[in-house]
Design an enzyme around this catalytic site. Sequence first.
Site, mmCIF file in Angstrom:
data_model
loop_
_atom_site.group_PDB
_atom_site.id
_atom_site.type_symbol
_atom_site.label_atom_id
_atom_site.label_comp_id
_atom_site.label_asym_id
_atom_site.label_seq_id
_atom_site.Cartn_x
_atom_site.Cartn_y
_atom_site.Cartn_z
ATOM 1 N N GLU A 188 5.655 0.490 -9.308
ATOM 2 C CA GLU A 188 5.874 0.252 -7.878
ATOM 3 C C GLU A 188 5.507 1.484 -7.032
ATOM 4 O OE1 GLU A 188 9.932 -1.155 -7.595
ATOM 5 O OE2 GLU A 188 9.280 -3.216 -7.887
ATOM 6 N N GLU A 257 7.704 -8.845 -12.148
ATOM 7 C CA GLU A 257 9.153 -8.908 -11.908
ATOM 8 C C GLU A 257 9.485 -10.077 -10.982
ATOM 9 O OE1 GLU A 257 11.122 -5.360 -10.607
ATOM 10 O OE2 GLU A 257 10.108 -4.080 -12.087
#
Length: 736
Positions: A188, A257
């Site tokens: 991320e 995710e």
Amino acid sequence: MSPRDLMGNLPRGKFVVLLFFCYWVFAVTASLTYDRKAVIIDGKRRILISGSIHYPRSTPEMWPDLIQKAKDGGLDVIQTYVFWNGHEPSPGKYYFEDRFDLVKFVKLVQQAGLYVHLRIGPYVCAEWNFGGFPVWLKFVPGISFRTDNEPFKAAMQSFTEKIVSIMKEEKLFQAQGGPIIMSQIENEFGPIEGRLGAAGKTYAQWAAKMAVGLDTEAPWVMCKQPDAPDPVIDTCNGYYCDSFRPNTKYKPKIWTENWTGWYTQFGGPVPRRPAEDLAFSVARFIQNGGSFVNYYMYHGGTNFGRTSSGLFITTSYDYDAPIDEYGLLNEPKWGHLRDLHKAIKLCEPALVSADPAVTQLGMNLEAHVFKTDSGACAAFLANYDTKYASKATFGNGQYDLPPWSISILPDCKTAVFNTASVGSLNAGKEMTPVDGEFTWLSYTEEPASSSEDDTFTEYALWEHLNVTWDSSDYLWYMTDVNIDPDEGFIKSGGSPILTAMSAGHVLHVFINGQLSGTVYGSLNYPKLTFSNSVKLNVGNNKVSLLSVTVGLPNVGAHFETWNAGVLGPVTLQGLNEGTRDLSLQKWSYKVGLKGEALSLHTVSGSDSVEWAKGSLLAKKQPLTWYKTSFSTPAGDDPLAFDMSSMGKGQVWVNGQSIGRHWPGYIASGRCNDCNYAGNYTEYKCQTNCGEPSQKWYHVPRSWLIPSGNFLVVFEEWGGDPTGISLVKRGTKTVSA
């Protein structure tokens, strides 16, 4: 020569042409590659269903059962982060045992016939202490985290190479016959990159090149990284990823995710995500060309010890996952998703071979049809309305579509699954007390004194972590305050006001050995200020401030620079002189508690002090240690301690740390009725308002012995240990 080597020697204009050629060749000849439709394993495109299970958040004894339940739930892949601070607690000293036995975990996944997605990072975020970075990394000279910084890149590359070399030595990559079909570098980083400017972009490119250069012969991904360079695949994280598109047309659409719920913070409610919405999000992703979806988390587990982070993250990391914190099925979510996976797999031949044709069937109604030349056909019929059910006419049939739902037709005729029609039974959490009461002993330690041998002094207020190096949650700040007999407040019977400003996270104020007050922050506002009247005597007064951390930060640009502890100012108001600034006078420091230094959480260490019992048992007292023993109840039900009678502290069983307890922090939020329809956020479907954010604390059965188990509780601010009980975790059927 590899495609990467060829690309490096090509003129820029021929790059794209050769890239397509290389991937066409490798799709035919290599055992593991990808194209725009899917990951290709042994020449076959696959729709892959994955789930996150983090090995340190459970015990090795739990792993086989968790993996089997994941397989039974229709998963193809187990995804896990690799936790740097667990594996390299000090520079060059590695640990791969017990809960950190990564090789054992990966091999158990392989034995179950599943694949592995290894998210090396080594930054993981994950609500894990310091984002997975070892604390010693912060103190490497000249270091700056996650940017174009040579000391950081050297340390990161060294650890990444260590993990890859171990996996290669054990022949665990797919090209070696192992289960690892995919790896991740960084995590991320995209949202951070833009804030770092050119250095951020350079670092991202370096990280990708470094990872690919390790020659694992398996694809690498970078999640939430729109500029991930070829051949690294950029992927999506979030509650919904149906609109996500990779940054090139020849990369598959991967969802690393899909958040099955959300984490719980001390002081916050417990989030739940309805099974209907979770299934809807997956079906919507697949109908839009997605081919790999991972549930974060599939089993969340427990933040044992002091591993929880994100500031104020609870010991429980249940995450409303399909397998709950204790390893039991979370119904109806687990069963509903299992049935979804079966339906998707029936569609796989069409999904991997055709592109969807999208047709509007009416207001908020849509059909996605995958039809191949060989006759395979699969359809997804969607109703996006959040309130009203609809009848959709498709082909020669009519189909009932509940609000916010998708029906799956593996043959374009028969609807075998609808995301809003839950067939699995609901199961409620049931915590049943075990017969028998604990017989407690107590030991209350005094606030630290500047005269102790292991203290040191400085004419300044020091940052908490720079002193403790996270060896303990606790740091004492101690100073003396002299009061003249002619002070006005002495004659009037009043009290001066002590003000102490802290960067967080908890502060206990002791005056002359007595607790004068406690203040604490929250996840969103970790900074705090103590400002209250204090009782001071004529002559010398001992001011002792106990600063407490609740996990180190795990996310944000340069979070290694974030502070904790009493940074000041510290002032005393209401004196004849007005306000006295105590910040620059002499302060003494002591890391940790006396009980920690004496290892009171162990059997041998506890013998070093005298414990009170019976009528002398301390209750509702700060800085108190409690110990008892108990026998393990029969059966195999998961076990937990109900800690609702306590305030804040830590718990150990047989020397193993269960984690931080804080039932004294009551959950506040918006706990309303939950409607599955409509976009989900962590603020929707909250539960547990007005109750402790966490009252039950999981104790793995593998940590216990038949009798004579040694339980120790440290209580910071006062609790009643006689209210602690051992409970069995079970499930009860609520409704169909």
